[in-house]
Enzyme design. Structure first.
Site, short mmCIF file in Angstrom:
data_model
loop_
_atom_site.label_atom_id
_atom_site.label_comp_id
_atom_site.label_asym_id
_atom_site.label_seq_id
_atom_site.Cartn_x
_atom_site.Cartn_y
_atom_site.Cartn_z
N ASP A 77 -6.63 -10.76 1.52
CA ASP A 77 -7.07 -9.44 1.09
C ASP A 77 -7.64 -8.76 2.32
O ASP A 77 -8.65 -9.21 2.89
CB ASP A 77 -8.12 -9.58 -0.01
CG ASP A 77 -8.62 -8.25 -0.54
OD1 ASP A 77 -8.39 -7.21 0.12
OD2 ASP A 77 -9.25 -8.24 -1.62
N TYR A 170 -5.55 9.32 0.66
CA TYR A 170 -4.46 8.61 1.32
C TYR A 170 -4.09 9.30 2.64
O TYR A 170 -3.90 8.63 3.68
CB TYR A 170 -3.25 8.56 0.39
CG TYR A 170 -2.09 7.74 0.91
CD1 TYR A 170 -2.18 6.36 0.97
CD2 TYR A 170 -0.91 8.36 1.30
CE1 TYR A 170 -1.10 5.61 1.44
CE2 TYR A 170 0.17 7.62 1.76
CZ TYR A 170 0.07 6.24 1.82
OH TYR A 170 1.13 5.50 2.29
#
Length: 262
Positions: A77, A170
């Site tokens: 992760d 984003y």
């Protein structure tokens, strides 16, 4: 006229023969998996990383049938720095070194700024921008310890250059990846390490319609010079070039895999 892609990716030409490559977010059927497969086709030994353990195992099992002993799955992760450091050290321990780090991990979503929560903003930035920083930092430390040399390729986006409603988090993260790429390249040029990025626009993916509506996907495709989305392997071939010695004098660059530019 709609551009028609080649029937499939070109044959490998040993561009990465003998190199050890790590690819993040490489499980599934998207760009990350296509990059891993391209690197294998070019002769690399590849560490596939993803936070989805079951999907990662399935992807590696499929690739290992064609590239036995050159595929290693490591769960990671990118929001966990200890996991990132374990990823890099695990790659070096298994294959003896690290030559290329490909930072593909990113997280999107669609939310207007006035409706966006702190948590939504923070998560996208943590995965997409800070995750790229963590992985790059760990890889650079390993490459420098080896005596220098190597390459980092980051996955940015044309949204780092242009505006799109609902994509402020984003787009900000991807613009950050571009700026980070340029600065990191100068920091490690003296070690013979290159840092570059690709900026795809729209690439086909089975789950893309879950985050972008079909009418919007059609409009985005219409904007492209070829009138279609890219195939993931078309992005992967550019990544492989940047990772290879063919790009030996190229650093700090963001290559648009699209007709869209700043």
């Amino acid at each position: 006229m709609t551009g028609v892609p080649a029937s499939g990716p070109p044959e490998g030409r040993a561009l990465l023969d003998g190199k050890v490559v790590v690819v993040t977010a490489a499980a599934g059927t998207g760009i990350g998996c296509a990059i891993a497969e391209r690197c294998l086709a070019e002769g690399a030994r590849v560490v596939l990383s993803d936070r989805h353990e079951r999907r990662l195992a399935a992807t590696c099992e499929r690739l290992a049938t064609a590239y036995a002993n050159r595929v290693l799955p490591l769960v990671c992760d990118v929001t966990d720095d200890s996991a990132v450091r374990s990823l890099v050290s695990g790659a070096a321990r298994e294959f003896g070194r690290l030559d290329v780090m490909i930072n593909n991990a990113g997280l999107g979503g669609e939310r207007a700024v006035d409706e966006m929560s702190d948590d939504e903003w923070d998560l996208v930035l943590d995965v997409t921008l800070t995750g790229t920083f963590r992985c790059t930092r760990a890889a650079l430390r390993q490459m420098i310890a080896q005596g220098g040399g190597g390459a980092v390729v980051n996955n940015a986006s044309v949204l780092g250059w242009r505006a799109q409603a609902g994509q402020a988090h984003y787009a900000a993260a991807k613009a950050g990846v571009m700026a980070f790429t340029r600065c990191a390249a100068l920091d490690v040029a003296g070690h013979g390490i290159r840092v570059n990025a690709v900026a795809p626009s729209l690439a086909t993916h089975p789950h893309l319609s879950k985050v972008i509506s079909e009418p919007e996907l059609a409009e985005l495709a219409r904007r492209e010079a070829f009138g279609r989305a890219a195939q993931p392997w078309e992005v992967a071939t550019v990544v492989a070039f940047l990772a290879s010695d063919y790009a030996s004098y190229l650093t700090g660059e963001v290559i648009s895999v699209s007709s869209q530019h700043p």
